[in-house]
Design a protein around this motif. Structure first.
Motif, mmCIF file in Angstrom:
data_model
loop_
_atom_site.group_PDB
_atom_site.id
_atom_site.type_symbol
_atom_site.label_atom_id
_atom_site.label_comp_id
_atom_site.label_asym_id
_atom_site.label_seq_id
_atom_site.Cartn_x
_atom_site.Cartn_y
_atom_site.Cartn_z
ATOM 1 N N GLY A 108 0.804 -1.215 0.000
ATOM 2 C CA GLY A 108 0.000 0.000 0.000
ATOM 3 C C GLY A 108 0.833 1.259 0.000
ATOM 4 N N GLU A 109 1.924 1.245 0.781
ATOM 5 C CA GLU A 109 2.785 2.437 0.842
ATOM 6 C C GLU A 109 3.525 2.672 -0.467
ATOM 7 N N GLU A 110 3.853 1.583 -1.178
ATOM 8 C CA GLU A 110 4.494 1.733 -2.490
ATOM 9 C C GLU A 110 3.529 2.361 -3.488
ATOM 10 N N GLU A 111 2.279 1.894 -3.455
ATOM 11 C CA GLU A 111 1.270 2.444 -4.362
ATOM 12 C C GLU A 111 1.067 3.934 -4.096
ATOM 13 N N ALA A 112 1.026 4.309 -2.816
ATOM 14 C CA ALA A 112 0.861 5.717 -2.454
ATOM 15 C C ALA A 112 2.055 6.540 -2.941
ATOM 16 N N LYS A 113 3.257 5.985 -2.824
ATOM 17 C CA LYS A 113 4.461 6.705 -3.257
ATOM 18 C C LYS A 113 4.455 6.960 -4.757
ATOM 19 N N TYR A 114 4.100 5.926 -5.524
ATOM 20 C CA TYR A 114 4.074 6.092 -6.981
ATOM 21 C C TYR A 114 2.991 7.078 -7.412
ATOM 22 N N GLY A 115 1.859 7.060 -6.705
ATOM 23 C CA GLY A 115 0.806 8.027 -7.004
ATOM 24 C C GLY A 115 1.270 9.446 -6.770
ATOM 25 N N ALA A 116 2.023 9.652 -5.678
ATOM 26 C CA ALA A 116 2.540 10.990 -5.374
ATOM 27 C C ALA A 116 3.552 11.437 -6.427
ATOM 28 N N LEU A 117 4.395 10.517 -6.882
ATOM 29 C CA LEU A 117 5.370 10.857 -7.926
ATOM 30 C C LEU A 117 4.662 11.242 -9.221
ATOM 31 N N TYR A 129 -1.795 17.522 -1.368
ATOM 32 C CA TYR A 129 -2.291 16.184 -1.082
ATOM 33 C C TYR A 129 -2.500 15.439 -2.398
ATOM 34 N N VAL A 130 -2.404 14.117 -2.346
ATOM 35 C CA VAL A 130 -2.722 13.272 -3.491
ATOM 36 C C VAL A 130 -3.784 12.273 -3.049
ATOM 37 N N ILE A 131 -4.866 12.184 -3.816
ATOM 38 C CA ILE A 131 -5.880 11.158 -3.585
ATOM 39 C C ILE A 131 -5.935 10.296 -4.833
ATOM 40 N N ASP A 132 -5.602 9.026 -4.691
ATOM 41 C CA ASP A 132 -5.593 8.082 -5.807
ATOM 42 C C ASP A 132 -6.728 7.089 -5.580
ATOM 43 N N ILE A 133 -7.787 7.207 -6.386
ATOM 44 C CA ILE A 133 -8.988 6.405 -6.185
ATOM 45 C C ILE A 133 -8.993 5.226 -7.149
ATOM 46 N N GLY A 134 -8.886 4.028 -6.601
ATOM 47 C CA GLY A 134 -8.889 2.813 -7.410
ATOM 48 C C GLY A 134 -10.138 1.991 -7.168
ATOM 49 N N GLY A 135 -10.148 0.785 -7.712
ATOM 50 C CA GLY A 135 -11.299 -0.095 -7.542
ATOM 51 C C GLY A 135 -11.366 -0.723 -6.171
ATOM 52 N N VAL A 152 -1.363 6.899 3.376
ATOM 53 C CA VAL A 152 -2.191 5.818 3.885
ATOM 54 C C VAL A 152 -2.869 5.140 2.691
ATOM 55 N N SER A 153 -3.073 3.845 2.807
ATOM 56 C CA SER A 153 -3.835 3.087 1.818
ATOM 57 C C SER A 153 -5.032 2.481 2.534
ATOM 58 N N MET A 154 -6.244 2.801 2.054
ATOM 59 C CA MET A 154 -7.463 2.345 2.716
ATOM 60 C C MET A 154 -8.324 1.535 1.751
ATOM 61 N N PRO A 155 -8.925 0.435 2.199
ATOM 62 C CA PRO A 155 -9.741 -0.423 1.319
ATOM 63 C C PRO A 155 -11.138 0.157 1.082
ATOM 64 N N ILE A 156 -11.181 1.352 0.477
ATOM 65 C CA ILE A 156 -12.468 2.021 0.247
ATOM 66 C C ILE A 156 -12.597 2.405 -1.228
ATOM 67 N N GLY A 157 -12.066 1.555 -2.116
ATOM 68 C CA GLY A 157 -12.141 1.817 -3.548
ATOM 69 C C GLY A 157 -13.559 1.690 -4.089
ATOM 70 N N CYS A 158 -13.749 2.092 -5.344
ATOM 71 C CA CYS A 158 -15.098 2.205 -5.908
ATOM 72 C C CYS A 158 -15.826 0.875 -6.037
ATOM 73 N N VAL A 159 -15.131 -0.189 -6.414
ATOM 74 C CA VAL A 159 -15.796 -1.490 -6.553
ATOM 75 C C VAL A 159 -16.187 -2.032 -5.184
ATOM 76 N N VAL A 160 -15.284 -1.894 -4.213
ATOM 77 C CA VAL A 160 -15.535 -2.373 -2.851
ATOM 78 C C VAL A 160 -16.711 -1.633 -2.220
ATOM 79 N N MET A 161 -16.715 -0.289 -2.331
ATOM 80 C CA MET A 161 -17.783 0.506 -1.727
ATOM 81 C C MET A 161 -19.127 0.258 -2.412
ATOM 82 N N LYS A 162 -19.084 0.060 -3.722
ATOM 83 C CA LYS A 162 -20.332 -0.224 -4.440
ATOM 84 C C LYS A 162 -20.947 -1.531 -3.949
ATOM 85 N N GLU A 163 -20.113 -2.571 -3.814
ATOM 86 C CA GLU A 163 -20.629 -3.871 -3.374
ATOM 87 C C GLU A 163 -21.056 -3.843 -1.906
#
Length: 261
Positions: A108-117, A129-135, A152-163
């Motif tokens: 999760g921290e790697e994904e956040a780092k690449y999003g910030a870059l 701030y960077v907000i990277d919204i995934g599934g 921070v990486s949180m499990p609140i992506g669009c597919v998860v929240m929809k379901e």
């Protein structure tokens, strides 16, 4: 030299091919397929047969394209769905056996780092701030003086929240409260800074507000964002694509995807 990147998210599998010449990298091919790998994952943290089969077929197609383009080297990465699924190793092994592609699962921290870059290339300031919204997940980073200070990486992506909440049929109040509590846990979200937002649903938001133009680095006010959220939320799912000019394949996750904003 030709380089390839395959990015397996919870909602989409994407591939880009790039030509590298000295210090210049140019994109020469891009393709995206909506595979919804996270479909059904919430029930028992197990990847389901149909989503896995859909994803495997796209990997096979992408392998053929890489060979057609004579790509010298490529990297395949995956994020929240394979971080979370208990049978992710089984799926990774299947991809390797069928296509020869090795998948690296980012933390999760790697994904956040690449999003910030990635965000830094579009910002004209060095603190934001960077907000990277995934599934499957949402990554939030705080960049100060061009350095990632918190993330921070949180499990609140669009597919998860929809379901989990089905906001388009049951209303978005419960989903909003859940996401708000998750975000409030991060006490470092305490400054008023510009926000750079990444992700597929954000692209659709930009199209609905700005039109189908080159919107990378363009500004959208918070008033426009909140207003468009309400319009999309209130519109029937089957009419959203035509009404707002968005991708029909993302119409059903727009409410859940934009809620973290």
């Amino acid at each position: 030299m030709k380089l390839g990147v395959l990015d397996l998210g919870s909602n989409s599998l994407r591939m880009g091919i790039y030509q590298k010449e000295e210090n210049v990298i140019k994109e020469i091919f891009r393709e995206r397929h909506q595979v919804r790998l996270a479909e059904g994952l919430n029930t028992d943290n197990m990847l389901k047969k149909e989503p896995m089969e859909r994803t495997l077929k796209v990997f096979e197609k992408y392998r053929e394209i890489l060979m057609e383009h004579n790509v010298d080297d490529f990297k395949a990465i995956a994020t929240e769905s394979l971080r979370r699924a208990e049978n992710s190793l089984q799926f990774i092994t299947c991809v390797k056996l069928l296509t020869g592609i090795d998948i690296t699962v980012l933390k999760g921290e790697e994904e956040a780092k690449y999003g910030a870059l990635a965000a830094a290339t579009s910002m004209d300031c060095n603190s934001f701030y960077v907000i990277d919204i995934g599934g499957g997940s949402v990554e939030i980073s705080k960049v100060k003086e061009n350095l990632v200070e918190n993330f921070v990486s949180m499990p609140i992506g669009c597919v998860v929240m929809k379901e989990n909440f089905e906001p388009d049929t049951k209303g978005d109040k419960e989903m909003k409260s859940f996401i708000a509590e998750k975000i409030k846990e991060n006490k470092w979200l305490d400054e008023k800074l510009p926000v750079c937002v990444l992700g597929g649903v954000v692209k659709e938001l930009a199209i609905s507000v700005l039109g189908n133009v080159d919107f990378d680095g363009r500004n959208i006010s918070d008033t426009e964002v909140f207003g468009m959220y309400e319009k999309i939320y209130k519109a029937p799912v089957e009419k959203r694509a035509e009404q707002f000019g968005i991708d029909p394949k993302r119409a059903d996750v727009m409410t859940a995807g934009l809620c973290p904003l």
